[in-house]
Write a protein that holds these residues in place. Sequence first.
Motif, PDB file in Angstrom:
ATOM      1  N   UNK A 267      -1.070   0.183  -9.771  1.00  9.84           N
ATOM      2  CA  UNK A 267      -1.366   1.672  -9.800  1.00  9.84           C
ATOM      3  C   UNK A 267      -1.316   1.780  -8.256  1.00  9.84           C
ATOM      4  N   UNK A 268      -2.320   1.140  -7.512  1.00 14.39           N
ATOM      5  CA  UNK A 268      -2.517   1.218  -6.282  1.00 14.39           C
ATOM      6  C   UNK A 268      -1.169   1.165  -5.197  1.00 14.39           C
ATOM      7  N   UNK A 269      -0.510  -0.010  -5.723  1.00 10.05           N
ATOM      8  CA  UNK A 269       0.699  -0.261  -4.887  1.00 10.05           C
ATOM      9  C   UNK A 269       1.800   0.861  -5.118  1.00 10.05           C
ATOM     10  N   UNK A 270       1.959   1.207  -6.594  1.00 11.24           N
ATOM     11  CA  UNK A 270       2.929   2.252  -6.861  1.00 11.24           C
ATOM     12  C   UNK A 270       2.532   3.551  -6.057  1.00 11.24           C
ATOM     13  N   UNK A 271       1.579   3.905  -5.874  1.00  9.32           N
ATOM     14  CA  UNK A 271       1.149   5.144  -5.097  1.00  9.32           C
ATOM     15  C   UNK A 271       1.107   4.929  -3.595  1.00  9.32           C
ATOM     16  N   UNK A 272       1.055   3.868  -3.078  1.00  9.43           N
ATOM     17  CA  UNK A 272       1.145   3.547  -1.628  1.00  9.43           C
ATOM     18  C   UNK A 272       2.779   3.427  -1.384  1.00  9.43           C
ATOM     19  N   UNK A 273       3.447   2.938  -2.355  1.00 13.05           N
ATOM     20  CA  UNK A 273       4.893   2.570  -2.150  1.00 13.05           C
ATOM     21  C   UNK A 273       5.670   4.077  -2.223  1.00 13.05           C
ATOM     22  N   UNK A 274       5.170   4.888  -3.097  1.00 12.54           N
ATOM     23  CA  UNK A 274       5.778   6.350  -3.301  1.00 12.54           C
ATOM     24  C   UNK A 274       5.397   6.975  -2.137  1.00 12.54           C
TER      25      UNK A 274
END
Length: 522
Positions: A267-274
């Motif tokens: 979830x952290x990576x998804x948020x940061x990549x978005x």
Amino acid sequence: MATALLLAGCSNGDSSGEPDTDPSAKGTHAGADAPPLKPLPAKIPDDLRPFYEQKLSWHSCGPAEFECATLRVPLDYDKPGDDLKDAAETVGLAVTRTKPQNGKGKPEGGSLHVNPGGPGGSAIEYVQQSAALAYPPQVREHYSLVGMDPRGVGRSEPVACLSDKQMDAYTRVDQTPDDAKETDALTAAYGRFAEGCEKRTGKLLGHVSTTEAARDMDVLRAALGDKKLNYVGASYGTYLGATYAGLFPQRSGRLVLDGAMDPSLSARRVNREQTAGFETAFKAFARDCVAMSDCPLGTDGVKEAGKNLSALLARVDRKPLKTDDPSRTLTESLATTGVIRAMYDEGSWPGLREALTAAKKGDGAPLLALSDDYYERGPDGSYSNIMYANPAVNCIDLPPAFSGAAEARKSVPSFEKASPVFGRGFAWAALNCAEWPVEPTGEPHRIAAKGADPIVVVGTTRDPATPYRWAQGLAGQLTPARLLTYKGDGHTAYLRGSDCVDSAVNAYLVQGKAPKDGTTCG
């Protein structure tokens, strides 16, 4: 905040947020070590047969060419029961489809299931109001278009969290806290939101995962009499479609996953990549804007345009702007959401320029209108349930990005590196699942779908909401994937103006001719 509808910075390679646009660079990503999603047994379990063998009762609804029905599915697939009439242990899912044309009965291709994304977007509204008009004649003649609102969405026992007035207050909360007081106010708002969802939704809140929604689609496939599921999913709809293929590869037909998500990411990576995706989209908008003499962000280049936008938002944070509604001012959070809304489609750029010009003059109404459109807030002040279903699905699908405010604050620099314009707000928005009342049932995973028919994965190089590298990541996992790249702007690519993309997808849907892996459309 736009991060509510999916939630994105640094991946392998360039940390600037610019996407890797090499169509051959698929499959190498930080989620490579995620465990695989295991397929379900091909044989339908005996305790699920009553659901799979149910007969749908259709009736005319909506526009004249549509009919509707209700599908019953188990609330809990681990404890399905056998009584389809037991409302406490089943979920009623709303379904629509186009009626057979000219009395010919079932179309040659059977059913084509469509999901517009979100999570939380209504498939029924999309099919009845958009797809039936936008899909080309050859596709509409070959298939019956089918839309089913997933559990907790739209007309399928929707998740509820706040009253409309409470939602108005929630959308105004400062998502770039400057001190401990503002931080406490933000975390308290997330807590009240979560408590409202638990109180108003009940035990369904623990059963709105993507895995359960994918299993529901297989029940619908059987009820419609189709041997395989044909499907077009956009944005989050790609995650749903890929999950279906991973669970039921033997029953996966022609699948198109447009604006792809990568299920192997945390979830952290998804948020940061978005976050990085929206920075990429903003740079494209800024390049277009600064070439015009009247650009509200100046004419000194993209970097200065970003600084000027940040300065404007900071002024709005200090003093909200007046709007057409005396009871509503434009806060920084609403203004940011308005800007983000315009990043989804380059066709919205002229409207954003006008809105920013108005905001500089003290008029917040145009940016507020963009924000209301994003939140699906109607003229009467009512909200659709998309902003309730969205976190309900996201928070159960993955462990939260942050455990508390301290972790979110610590992550701000990495998010700001991904996007100097949006990073701070996106980092704090990723805190929304920290106090969620039900435990997540999912985790990052890879999907192979070995044995499935070819799956077309579509990625747009400057997509804000689903960065192009996600399409590469998903295509690298799916054994039967064919990656189709669109070099352009906006969110998703099919039916958005590219004849190249549309022709490739239409040929696949109607004729079964999947494009060559790595095909690129300019």
